[in-house]
Design an enzyme around this catalytic site. Structure first.
Site, short mmCIF file in Angstrom:
data_model
loop_
_atom_site.label_atom_id
_atom_site.label_comp_id
_atom_site.label_asym_id
_atom_site.label_seq_id
_atom_site.Cartn_x
_atom_site.Cartn_y
_atom_site.Cartn_z
N LYS A 50 32.85 20.61 16.12
CA LYS A 50 31.50 21.16 16.32
C LYS A 50 30.50 20.61 15.31
O LYS A 50 29.36 20.28 15.67
CB LYS A 50 31.55 22.68 16.23
CG LYS A 50 32.27 23.33 17.40
CD LYS A 50 32.26 24.85 17.28
CE LYS A 50 32.96 25.48 18.49
NZ LYS A 50 32.97 26.97 18.39
N ILE A 51 30.91 20.51 14.04
CA ILE A 51 29.98 19.98 13.02
C ILE A 51 29.67 18.52 13.31
O ILE A 51 28.50 18.10 13.28
CB ILE A 51 30.59 20.14 11.62
CG1 ILE A 51 30.69 21.62 11.24
CG2 ILE A 51 29.75 19.39 10.57
CD1 ILE A 51 31.47 21.89 9.97
N THR A 79 31.48 15.97 3.64
CA THR A 79 31.14 17.40 3.61
C THR A 79 32.31 18.23 4.13
O THR A 79 32.15 19.40 4.48
CB THR A 79 29.89 17.69 4.48
OG1 THR A 79 30.12 17.20 5.81
CG2 THR A 79 28.66 17.03 3.90
N ARG A 101 36.53 18.15 3.19
CA ARG A 101 37.43 18.61 2.14
C ARG A 101 37.57 17.51 1.10
O ARG A 101 37.66 16.32 1.44
CB ARG A 101 38.80 18.98 2.72
CG ARG A 101 38.80 20.28 3.51
CD ARG A 101 38.61 21.48 2.59
NE ARG A 101 38.54 22.76 3.30
CZ ARG A 101 37.42 23.35 3.69
NH1 ARG A 101 36.25 22.77 3.45
NH2 ARG A 101 37.44 24.52 4.31
N GLU A 160 37.60 20.53 -7.19
CA GLU A 160 36.35 21.27 -7.34
C GLU A 160 36.51 22.70 -7.83
O GLU A 160 35.56 23.30 -8.34
CB GLU A 160 35.59 21.29 -6.01
CG GLU A 160 36.23 22.12 -4.92
CD GLU A 160 35.47 22.04 -3.60
OE1 GLU A 160 35.17 23.09 -3.05
OE2 GLU A 160 35.19 20.92 -3.13
N HIS A 205 29.49 22.03 -2.81
CA HIS A 205 30.04 22.63 -1.58
C HIS A 205 29.02 23.61 -0.98
O HIS A 205 29.35 24.74 -0.63
CB HIS A 205 31.36 23.34 -1.87
CG HIS A 205 32.28 23.36 -0.69
ND1 HIS A 205 33.64 23.28 -0.81
CD2 HIS A 205 32.04 23.47 0.64
CE1 HIS A 205 34.21 23.33 0.39
NE2 HIS A 205 33.25 23.45 1.29
N GLN A 206 27.80 23.11 -0.79
CA GLN A 206 26.72 23.97 -0.32
C GLN A 206 26.30 23.65 1.10
O GLN A 206 25.31 24.20 1.60
CB GLN A 206 25.51 23.84 -1.26
CG GLN A 206 24.80 22.48 -1.17
CD GLN A 206 23.65 22.36 -2.14
OE1 GLN A 206 23.87 22.30 -3.35
NE2 GLN A 206 22.43 22.33 -1.63
N PHE A 217 27.34 24.62 3.88
CA PHE A 217 27.30 25.82 4.72
C PHE A 217 26.15 26.76 4.36
O PHE A 217 25.86 27.71 5.10
CB PHE A 217 28.61 26.60 4.57
CG PHE A 217 28.68 27.39 3.29
CD1 PHE A 217 28.40 28.74 3.27
CD2 PHE A 217 29.00 26.77 2.09
CE1 PHE A 217 28.44 29.48 2.08
CE2 PHE A 217 29.05 27.48 0.90
CZ PHE A 217 28.77 28.85 0.89
#
Length: 338
Positions: A158-159, A237, A239, A268, A300-301, A303
């Site tokens: 989907k992304i 974006t 893992r 991270e 990790h922003q 989202f």
């Protein structure tokens, strides 16, 4: 009075609490919050919980899960899509089902990937610091037209499909790789599925959108980078462990990799979502990556939009409420999916 089903959320930030409290419309659920990340050392904090709610930086390994079981926890609810930090076999062995949020806002992550591409290509981050110092020279800020260039998209979930729609709007050619190619989608979207080698060889920009599995761990390594077009921009974006950091650094040094935009990093957990500005960075790899002026690292922003946070909270709470009321498992992660 009927006892409420108790959720303990680990690794929570103020925005997590706000979104969960705002979206908790269920009379049978109560939520407690901890800022600490769940691990085997602090699993005692789950005492009295019916469910624990965890995020990507919580360590839900076998020892932690055994501790959760000992404290009577009945459900592990992930407030994210990824589940590589959970030992699913241990969870199954201990009889604790795992549920997740399979999709929250594909547009949020896709748009962040595009932001990284544009910033790196047009050197926006460098221009910002220059002009603040009164330096309006253009030397070193040369970019290229996205129009007519080729983007290689690894994974077409989907992304990735949201991203492909944006990049097609730029007039880019799209090469895609997926273990399970959807040819009907490819025809409708005007893209082409190719082998990984062909994608590496012909892409001006490569963006990673596949899950982390044993097969994809460190898929971007020395060998993969050696096959890429010189000057390629790599965006991750997904893992952190999709990329071997040492190989990326070498690729940046020898100019095979022209730039890298990373919203994730393989180690991270020790840094992301925390303010560590008052400490000396002891991760040499991360420090080295941050030293390159053609690397942008965000914490990790991808989202992190209002819409996504609300979707995450609503889906997580719905997963838990249905389980509490009927035992039904929505959005369950099964052992064979890891």
């Amino acid at each position: 009075m009927e006892r409420k089903f108790r959720i303990i959320c680990f690794g929570t930030q103020p925005y997590d609490r706000e979104s969960f409290d705002r979206n908790n419309t269920y009379d049978n659920l109560t939520i407690d919050y901890h800022t600490s990340h769940l691990n085997a050392r602090n699993v005692a904090l789950a005492e009295g919980a019916d469910a624990v709610c965890v995020f990507v930086n919580d360590t839900v390994d076998a020892e932690t899960i055994e501790g959760l079981a000992a404290h009577g926890v009945k459900l592990i609810a992930l407030r994210c899509a990824g589940f590589n930090n959970v030992d699913l076999q241990a969870a199954e062995r201990c009889g604790i089902p795992v549920v997740r949020v399979p999709a929250y806002s594909p547009h949020a992550v896709a748009e962040h990937a595009v932001a990284l591409m544009l910033a790196l290509n047009r050197k926006v981050h460098r221009a910002y610091w220059r002009t603040r110092d009164g330096n309006f020279a253009l030397h070193g800020l040369l970019g290229f037209d996205m129009y007519g260039k080729t983007a290689g998209i690894v994974g077409t979930g989907k992304i990735a499909r949201a991203l492909i729609g944006i990049l097609r709007g730029f007039g880019m050619e799209i090469l895609a790789y997926d273990l399970y190619p959807d040819e009907e989608y490819a025809r409708a979207a005007g893209i082409r599925y190719v082998t990984l080698d062909e994608l590496y060889r012909n892409s001006d920009i490569i963006s990673l959108h596949c899950p982390l599995t044993d097969a994809t761990r460190y898929m971007i390594d020395e060998d993969a980078i050696s096959k890429m077009k010189r000057g390629v921009i790599i965006i991750n974006t997904g893992r952190g462990q999709l990329i071997r950091s040492e190989a990326l650094i070498e690729g940046l040094k020898n100019k095979t990799v022209g730039a890298a935009g990373l919203d994730v990093y393989e180690e991270e957990a020790a840094y992301f979502y925390e303010d560590t500005s008052d400490r000396v960075m002891d991760d040499d790899m991360l420090a080295r990556l941050l030293s390159f002026n053609n690397v942008i690292i965000t914490s990790h922003q991808g989202f992190f939009t209002r819409e996504a946070l609300d979707n995450i909270a609503r889906t997580t709470l719905d997963n838990v409420e249905v389980f509490a009321r009927s035992g039904e498992l929505r959005n369950r992660v099964c052992c064979d999916r890891k």
